[in-house]
Scaffold this active site. Structure first.
Site, mmCIF file in Angstrom:
data_model
loop_
_atom_site.group_PDB
_atom_site.id
_atom_site.type_symbol
_atom_site.label_atom_id
_atom_site.label_comp_id
_atom_site.label_asym_id
_atom_site.label_seq_id
_atom_site.Cartn_x
_atom_site.Cartn_y
_atom_site.Cartn_z
ATOM 1 N N ASP A 297 -3.718 -93.746 -4.858
ATOM 2 C CA ASP A 297 -3.230 -95.109 -5.144
ATOM 3 C C ASP A 297 -3.118 -95.898 -3.837
ATOM 4 O O ASP A 297 -3.446 -97.083 -3.781
ATOM 5 C CB ASP A 297 -1.836 -95.082 -5.789
ATOM 6 C CG ASP A 297 -1.791 -94.229 -7.035
ATOM 7 O OD1 ASP A 297 -2.840 -94.058 -7.679
ATOM 8 O OD2 ASP A 297 -0.697 -93.726 -7.366
HETATM 9 C C1 26A Z 1 -0.943 -92.200 -18.374
HETATM 10 N N1 26A Z 1 -0.485 -91.473 -17.218
HETATM 11 C C2 26A Z 1 -0.503 -90.050 -17.304
HETATM 12 C C3 26A Z 1 -0.088 -92.151 -16.061
HETATM 13 C C4 26A Z 1 0.364 -91.503 -14.901
HETATM 14 C C5 26A Z 1 0.659 -92.292 -13.777
HETATM 15 N N2 26A Z 1 0.539 -93.634 -13.781
HETATM 16 C C6 26A Z 1 0.117 -94.189 -14.906
HETATM 17 N N3 26A Z 1 -0.184 -93.497 -16.033
HETATM 18 N N4 26A Z 1 0.610 -90.205 -14.562
HETATM 19 C C7 26A Z 1 1.030 -90.204 -13.284
HETATM 20 N N5 26A Z 1 1.074 -91.461 -12.815
HETATM 21 C C8 26A Z 1 1.484 -91.933 -11.485
HETATM 22 O O1 26A Z 1 0.542 -91.539 -10.555
HETATM 23 C C9 26A Z 1 1.151 -91.694 -9.295
HETATM 24 C C10 26A Z 1 0.445 -90.863 -8.272
HETATM 25 O O2 26A Z 1 -0.887 -91.221 -8.183
HETATM 26 C C11 26A Z 1 2.789 -91.356 -11.006
HETATM 27 O O3 26A Z 1 3.879 -92.160 -11.426
HETATM 28 C C12 26A Z 1 2.621 -91.341 -9.496
HETATM 29 O O4 26A Z 1 3.440 -92.301 -8.851
#
Ligand code: 26A
Length: 343
Positions: A297
């Site tokens: 990210d």
């Molecule tokens: C739909 N899902 C599974 C998710 C996520 C996500 N953000 C949006 N949708 N699953 C994990 N994260 C975020 O990814 C970040 C790390 O790349 C987490 O909240 C974490 O901050």
């Protein structure tokens, strides 16, 4: 609320990360593997309680798209108010924490509020610097395209020139993504997408295919790229896969697509107009690694901070690498008060 006159808009799942260092025993107990991101199933629900009760976790603002937008705004330093973010939270303390954190970072936050559902959370399980993410989307799952009809949302969508949506959002509202995508096509604006996780590529294939048609920039890490190659019978050569994604159908023919694959400490692959360029990554000393949560990210955030200033590819990638290197030295997406990037 101030008028949004900025450049970059993000839309995604706002989540509060519940982050803790854990042992292999906890990963095994809940059948979770390092380096993966999954949606929580029933069997994972006690994990959240167990983390709170036994692991003294830290609570850190998360959500993939929101992380990237916060990092982009931070990298823009004094150019406050250049970024905005939309997503759905609950009417609770976690939602307030997320709003405060992103606002403090200078992001204009325009959340939809679900009165009946708690704000989404993500269990970030850290072991040896690697992470596993288990997400309860909760309110984030209830984002509705109708939110884009609010006056504030319209103002943000009209004003922005660049848009970023992580593939994770395809589990929530491909309709909202299509509305933003159509706006970009009609106005020749730039949309960036992210493959986000192997499970998105594997289980949301048709939605990914439709979304990619809107994408001017596609971001992915190596495991998502590999999964994409496998699912779409494109072989296992990442450069070939990147070129194939570049060549895929595209709604806005006025811009050609750029595909960017990060590979941890290995070089970043950029494919554009039939050509692949590799950009080396400056490695981080192992003892400085805190956790890789948010690295991808942060790369996107750094990259976008330069892209929206019309900087050349090399500068965008360099800023992405710097931001990722910064973030893996902090817990989750925790930013310093000031960004000291000098690129
Ligand atoms: C739909 N899902 C599974 C998710 C996520 C996500 N953000 C949006 N949708 N699953 C994990 N994260 C975020 O990814 C970040 C790390 O790349 C987490 O909240 C974490 O901050």
């Amino acid at each position: 609320m101030a008028k949004f006159e900025g450049l970059l808009m993000g839309m995604g799942n706002p989540l509060l990360d519940i982050s803790a260092t854990v042992g292999q025993d906890l990963l095994d107990k809940y059948e979770v593997k390092l380096d993966t991101a999954i949606l929580a199933e029933d069997k994972h629900q006690p994990l959240f309680k167990e983390l709170m009760e036994k692991y003294s976790p830290s609570f850190i603002a998360g959500g993939a798209t929101q992380n990237s937008i916060r990092v982009a705004q931070w990298m823009l330093k004094d150019k406050a108010g250049q970024t905005a973010f939309m997503g759905c939270v609950g009417n609770d303390d976690y939602g307030k924490t997320l709003n405060e954190c992103a606002s403090k970072d200078g992001v204009l936050v325009h959340y939809m509020k679900d009165e009946k559902t708690p704000t989404g959370t993500c269990a970030a399980l850290i072991k040896d610097g690697e992470r596993a993410l288990v997400t309860n989307l909760d309110a984030a799952n209830n984002f509705k395209p109708s939110h884009l009809d609010t006056d504030k949302a319209k103002e943000i969508i009209e004003s922005a020139k660049f848009y970023y949506i992580a593939g994770f959002f395809l589990t929530v509202s491909p309709e909202a993504l299509a509305i933003v995508g159509d706006h970009c096509v009609a106005n020749n604006k730039v949309l960036g997408l992210n493959l986000s996780a192997p499970f998105i590529v594997e289980f949301f294939g048709p939605k990914v295919k439709d979304a990619l048609e809107y994408a001017d920039f596609v971001f992915s890490n190596e495991s998502e790229a590999e999964a994409y190659g496998k699912v779409n019978n494109l072989g296992s050569d990442l450069k070939e896969i990147a070129l194939k994604i570049c060549e895929g159908p595209k709604k806005n023919s006025k811009r050609s697509r750029t595909v960017i694959f990060t590979q941890g400490s290995k070089s970043t692959i950029v494919a554009h107009d039939g050509k692949v360029t590799e950009y080396a990554v400056e490695p981080l000393a192992k003892d400085k690694l805190v956790d890789t949560n948010g690295a991808g990210d942060a790369f996107v955030g750094g990259f976008l901070s330069k892209l929206i200033q019309d900087k050349p590819m090399e500068e965008c990638v360099k800023a992405g690498h710097w931001a990722a290197k910064f973030i893996i030295q902090t817990s989750g997406t925790t930013l310093a008060t000031k960004c000291d990037y000098e690129g």
